[in-house]
Design a protein around this motif. Sequence first.
Motif, short mmCIF file in Angstrom:
data_model
loop_
_atom_site.label_atom_id
_atom_site.label_comp_id
_atom_site.label_asym_id
_atom_site.label_seq_id
_atom_site.Cartn_x
_atom_site.Cartn_y
_atom_site.Cartn_z
N ARG A 136 9.31 5.22 29.16
CA ARG A 136 9.83 3.89 28.85
C ARG A 136 11.19 3.95 28.14
NH1 ARG A 136 5.93 -0.16 28.67
NH2 ARG A 136 7.70 -1.59 28.35
N CYS A 137 11.61 5.14 27.73
CA CYS A 137 12.84 5.26 26.95
C CYS A 137 14.07 4.81 27.75
CB CYS A 137 13.03 6.69 26.46
SG CYS A 137 12.13 7.03 24.92
N LEU A 138 14.07 5.04 29.05
CA LEU A 138 15.20 4.59 29.87
C LEU A 138 15.34 3.07 29.79
CD1 LEU A 138 17.42 5.25 31.99
CD2 LEU A 138 15.68 4.81 33.74
N HIS A 139 14.21 2.36 29.90
CA HIS A 139 14.21 0.90 29.81
C HIS A 139 14.64 0.44 28.42
CE1 HIS A 139 12.97 -3.24 30.22
NE2 HIS A 139 12.07 -3.10 29.26
N TRP A 140 14.11 1.05 27.38
CA TRP A 140 14.47 0.67 26.02
C TRP A 140 15.95 0.92 25.76
CZ3 TRP A 140 9.73 3.75 23.81
CH2 TRP A 140 8.57 3.01 24.07
N TRP A 141 16.44 2.09 26.21
CA TRP A 141 17.86 2.43 26.05
C TRP A 141 18.74 1.40 26.74
CZ3 TRP A 141 20.84 3.97 30.39
CH2 TRP A 141 22.17 4.35 30.10
N ALA A 142 18.39 1.04 27.97
CA ALA A 142 19.19 0.08 28.74
C ALA A 142 19.18 -1.30 28.10
CB ALA A 142 18.68 0.01 30.17
N LYS A 143 18.03 -1.73 27.59
CA LYS A 143 17.94 -3.05 26.95
C LYS A 143 18.82 -3.10 25.70
CE LYS A 143 14.45 -5.68 26.47
NZ LYS A 143 13.13 -6.26 26.10
N ARG A 144 18.73 -2.07 24.86
CA ARG A 144 19.54 -2.06 23.64
C ARG A 144 21.03 -1.95 23.97
NH1 ARG A 144 14.82 -2.53 23.06
NH2 ARG A 144 13.62 -2.27 21.12
N THR A 145 21.34 -1.21 25.02
CA THR A 145 22.75 -1.08 25.43
C THR A 145 23.30 -2.41 25.92
OG1 THR A 145 22.46 1.26 26.02
CG2 THR A 145 24.32 0.10 27.01
N CYS A 146 22.53 -3.13 26.72
CA CYS A 146 22.97 -4.46 27.19
C CYS A 146 23.22 -5.39 26.01
CB CYS A 146 21.92 -5.06 28.12
SG CYS A 146 21.93 -4.38 29.78
N ARG A 147 22.33 -5.33 25.04
CA ARG A 147 22.50 -6.18 23.85
C ARG A 147 23.74 -5.78 23.08
NH1 ARG A 147 17.22 -6.20 20.51
NH2 ARG A 147 16.50 -6.88 22.57
N ALA B 242 17.39 -2.20 32.46
CA ALA B 242 17.01 -3.12 31.38
C ALA B 242 16.02 -4.17 31.86
CB ALA B 242 18.26 -3.81 30.83
N LEU B 243 16.00 -4.42 33.17
CA LEU B 243 15.10 -5.44 33.73
C LEU B 243 13.78 -4.85 34.23
CD1 LEU B 243 17.71 -7.45 35.84
CD2 LEU B 243 16.70 -8.14 33.66
N ALA B 244 13.71 -3.53 34.29
CA ALA B 244 12.57 -2.88 34.96
C ALA B 244 11.77 -2.01 33.99
CB ALA B 244 13.07 -2.04 36.13
N PRO B 245 10.73 -2.57 33.35
CA PRO B 245 9.91 -1.79 32.41
C PRO B 245 8.85 -0.96 33.12
CG PRO B 245 9.14 -4.04 32.47
CD PRO B 245 10.33 -3.98 33.40
N LEU B 246 9.30 -0.04 33.97
CA LEU B 246 8.38 0.81 34.71
C LEU B 246 8.95 2.21 34.82
CD1 LEU B 246 8.70 0.22 38.51
CD2 LEU B 246 10.14 -1.01 36.94
N ASP B 247 8.18 3.11 35.35
CA ASP B 247 8.59 4.51 35.47
C ASP B 247 9.53 4.65 36.66
OD1 ASP B 247 8.88 7.21 35.35
OD2 ASP B 247 6.82 7.70 35.94
N TRP C 11 8.57 -9.93 44.91
CA TRP C 11 8.20 -8.65 44.32
C TRP C 11 8.88 -8.43 42.97
CZ3 TRP C 11 12.14 -5.30 43.17
CH2 TRP C 11 13.38 -5.51 43.80
N ALA C 12 10.07 -9.06 42.78
CA ALA C 12 10.87 -8.81 41.58
C ALA C 12 10.48 -9.69 40.40
CB ALA C 12 12.35 -9.01 41.91
N ARG C 13 9.54 -10.59 40.58
CA ARG C 13 9.21 -11.53 39.49
C ARG C 13 8.23 -10.92 38.48
NH1 ARG C 13 11.38 -16.45 40.62
NH2 ARG C 13 12.00 -16.81 42.79
N ASP C 14 7.67 -9.76 38.82
CA ASP C 14 6.78 -9.07 37.87
C ASP C 14 7.02 -7.58 38.00
OD1 ASP C 14 4.84 -8.37 36.06
OD2 ASP C 14 3.14 -8.86 37.36
N LEU C 15 8.18 -7.14 37.52
CA LEU C 15 8.58 -5.74 37.71
C LEU C 15 7.71 -4.76 36.95
CD1 LEU C 15 12.47 -6.14 37.59
CD2 LEU C 15 11.05 -5.62 39.59
#
Length: 286
Positions: free
Chosen positions: A66-77, A120-125, A93-97
């Motif tokens: 999940r670190c990639l997603h967390w990193w991307a979210k904080r970077t966007c912010r 940042a939009l995709a909380p998955l592996d 398919w994209a409404r529940d990533l």
Amino acid sequence: MSSLRRPQAWERLSSRLWDADSAMLKRLHAAWTYLSTWGPFALITIFYGGLGTIASILRVKSVSRRCLHWWAKRTCRSLGLTPLITYAQGADWARDLAHLRQGVMIANHASHLDIILIAALAPLDIRILAKSSLFKAPFLGWYIRACGHIPVYRGAQRHLNKTIGQEAIKRAIAEGATLFFFPEGTRSKDGVLRPFKSGAFMVAERYQLITYPICVSGTSLLLRSGGRVIHKDSDTPCTIKFLPELPPLIAAEPKEQQEIESVVEERAQQSKERAERLYQEAFTQA
């Protein structure tokens, strides 16, 4: 006569001093803009890169993946990136990533910001196929290597894609990850869509995976080719548009390995052409 020259000389000296001060102020402003933009980004990358690497070594997969997603979210912010999200008809398919079925995710590549916005939009592996030089970078490179992302070799090392690259893809698929490709193979310098390469579609057809297409626009103006400054004043908004999923083509039942590869290549070519048409239509509508 000399009294007339003195004011002129003083004016020239004053003008030069003013120009020098203006140039210095511009350089200081540019330095501050660069540091205030990329300084926090570096700290975020160090933190999540280190966390992800340690979590991977300790086999804490719930954190490392999940670190990639967390990193991307904080970077966007940190960078102030707020893309406009749109959905094409048939892109449910994209409404529940978070609960996306395993597949192959693809996107056009116009800027270094693309993967940050999408992750940042995709909380998955997600396992990204990225140029091998990125794996040598401190913290981020250590993380993507430790967490099973896939290097893409170029030039004299291209042959490694058939060994190290293919083994990494097999391992990622066996672990249930979704693979992420930029099918153009490299970043477009002018934002214009480039012809697709077949790699993503070979994987999708060989392993019978759904292809999830994403169209990114505006990022080439936010961070221009070779640039270091994010142009938030750009008139073109940054948009991420999710396109309809592309299921794998109907699987044939060849008997020999050589015939299997031939069928996969044929289906991959058809799948690539199908995706290119979808993207060309999306770019025309934009």
